[in-house]
Design a protein around this motif. Structure first.
Motif, mmCIF file in Angstrom:
data_model
loop_
_atom_site.group_PDB
_atom_site.id
_atom_site.type_symbol
_atom_site.label_atom_id
_atom_site.label_comp_id
_atom_site.label_asym_id
_atom_site.label_seq_id
_atom_site.Cartn_x
_atom_site.Cartn_y
_atom_site.Cartn_z
ATOM 1 N N VAL A 44 6.696 -0.139 10.490
ATOM 2 C CA VAL A 44 5.911 0.369 9.364
ATOM 3 C C VAL A 44 5.972 1.894 9.402
ATOM 4 N N ASN A 88 -2.882 0.543 -0.657
ATOM 5 C CA ASN A 88 -2.161 -0.420 0.171
ATOM 6 C C ASN A 88 -0.956 -0.963 -0.604
ATOM 7 N N CYS A 125 3.556 -0.817 -0.747
ATOM 8 C CA CYS A 125 4.698 -0.615 0.153
ATOM 9 C C CYS A 125 6.008 -0.756 -0.600
ATOM 10 N N PHE A 151 -0.770 -5.639 1.775
ATOM 11 C CA PHE A 151 -0.071 -4.607 1.006
ATOM 12 C C PHE A 151 0.694 -5.251 -0.144
ATOM 13 N N ILE A 175 3.768 -5.095 -2.770
ATOM 14 C CA ILE A 175 5.109 -4.502 -2.878
ATOM 15 C C ILE A 175 5.239 -3.862 -4.256
ATOM 16 N N ILE A 192 9.212 -1.358 6.548
ATOM 17 C CA ILE A 192 8.266 -1.262 5.430
ATOM 18 C C ILE A 192 7.818 0.187 5.307
ATOM 19 N N ASN A 193 7.961 0.770 4.122
ATOM 20 C CA ASN A 193 7.510 2.139 3.883
ATOM 21 C C ASN A 193 6.199 2.113 3.097
ATOM 22 N N VAL A 194 5.204 2.841 3.602
ATOM 23 C CA VAL A 194 3.872 2.849 2.986
ATOM 24 C C VAL A 194 3.375 4.283 2.893
#
Length: 430
Positions: free
Chosen positions: A135, A166, A168, A200, A202, A226-228
């Motif tokens: 993450v 939240n 991603c 989260f 998408i 996963i990019n958040v």
């Protein structure tokens, strides 16, 4: 009288020039005639020159083409990027890069975006099974700095970062691993990190360049990325918004080092630590320069090895010219007895050696260019990318001059031997 003398001198100089050109023309005619009279031997003599010139040109053109392709792709991936990070002394003194610093850096001239990149390990469960996660918390300029290509949906922006939404972003390859399809915008993931689980949504799916030198590969068991928004990780980490490193995207048309200096000066002013060297930088230009130097050294070494065949070819030229001198001893004796000067005999044989190597060099240049294009075409088709040979006029000119120099250098000894023959001794030989 002076005018008449000057005119006479001018006429004499012109006549001398005409005679010289006439003699050179005759030498060239005689050299070509002798080469054509011994075609097989002449071709075998030129073969070393042909192979050497063709090898050097092909290797240099392939090396330049590969370097240009790599530079183009690297520039697309990370051109203008500057990594700014805290030194060990800064970490020891608890000096970090803060959100306010990031906003100030973003306002500098030449800076197009700033991103943070803090990665954490996590887990998730979908209908496809259990997956390990990486993450990565990022800022609103993530899409620009990562050079991401969005396939579905959109990347998160400033609003999502400020509100700690939240949401991603995942790649299409990882989406297929998690859900069996890459059209997953709007679906949710339950991410567990540090014994805390959050849901989260998408918001975007990215894709990578299919053809190119630098392609990411996946393997079984590889964590899903996963990019958040980095603020969405605060509940997991209890972070206070301090960063060890930031990635700055500078204008690619500017000097990255100049932009990096401005960033360091700004951070040192904000933290009042100009003498402590708390902040360090590494630009993508430095990485590209190092890679180009390494590739240039490899190309130069291989070209040097290939160029050895030019010396072998030169020795072949010298050998065949010595044979020619032996075969034409009577001819030399007759010419010298008729008044031919030593310099004329020497120039005749030098011209023959030079013409042999020039013809060999020209054939080698053509074969080298054809070989460069052919090998690049094979590499391009087998590796799924486009490499165009970097053939420059300078390389061709250098190859031509070098081949001429080889002919003249290795033709000097046979030419001198022919020129020094005594006409009486030469005429006595059969």
């Amino acid at each position: 009288m002076k005018a008449e003398a000057a005119a006479a001198d001018s006429d004499s100089a012109a006549e001398t020039g005409r005679l010289l050109m006439s003699n050179i023309y005759e030498y060239i005619k005689m050299a070509i005639h002798n080469i054509m009279a011994n075609k097989g031997r002449s071709f075998l003599t030129m073969l070393g020159i042909i192979i050497g010139i063709a090898s050097v040109i092909a290797i240099v053109s392939i090396g330049e083409g590969t370097k240009n392709q790599m530079n183009s792709e690297i520039n697309d991936i990370g051109g203008g990027q500057i990594a700014v990070y805290c030194s060990d002394d800064a970490i020891a003194d608890q000096v970090w890069i803060e959100p306010e610093d990031i906003d100030a850096v973003r306002e500098l001239d030449g800076v197009e975006g700033v991103n943070v990149s803090d990665s954490y390990t996590g887990e998730t469960v979908t209908g496809k099974g259990d997956f390990n996660l990486t993450v990565t918390g990022e800022a609103q300029d993530a899409k620009l700095v990562d050079n991401a290509s969005v396939k579905y949906g959109s990347y998160f922006g400033q609003k999502e970062v400020e509100e700690g939404k939240n949401v991603c972003v995942i790649s299409d390859a990882d989406a297929k691993r998690l859900f069996g399809t890459d059209d997953v915008v709007g679906m949710t993931l339950d991410i567990t990190c540090y014994d805390l689980t959050k849901t989260f949504r998408i918001c975007g799916v990215t894709t990578q360049k299919e053809n190119g030198t630098f392609v990411s590969y996946t393997y079984d068991g590889m964590p899903v990325t996963i990019n958040v928004p980095y603020t969405a990780m605060d509940d997991f980490t209890g972070s206070s918004g301090e960063f060890y490193q930031i990635i700055v995207q500078a204008d690619k048309s500017l000097d990255s080092q100049a932009v990096a200096d401005k960033i360091i000066n700004l951070l040192e002013r904000r933290h009042q630590c100009a003498e402590d060297e708390y902040f360090q930088v590494q630009s993508f230009q430095d990485v590209m320069k190092s890679m180009n130097q390494m590739l240039g050294m490899v190309t130069a070494f291989i070209s040097f090895v290939a160029g050895i065949s030019l010396l072998v070819g030169g020795i072949g030229v010298m050998n065949i010219m010595l044979v020619s001198v032996t075969e034409r001893t009577r001819e030399i004796g007759i010419r010298k007895s008729l008044g031919a000067k030593t310099s004329s005999i020497m120039l005749q044989f030098l011209a023959e050696a030079a013409i042999l190597t020039i013809i060999g060099g020209l054939i080698g240049i053509v074969l080298g260019i054809a070989g460069g294009y052919g090998i690049c075409a094979v590499i391009s088709s087998s590796m799924g990318m486009t490499i165009t040979p970097g053939i420059s006029a300078g390389t061709i000119l250098a190859a031509t001059l070098f081949s001429c120099a080889v002919g003249v250098f290795f033709g000097i000894y046979p030419a001198r031997k022919a020129a020094k023959l005594s006409p009486i001794e030469a005429l006595r030989r059969n």
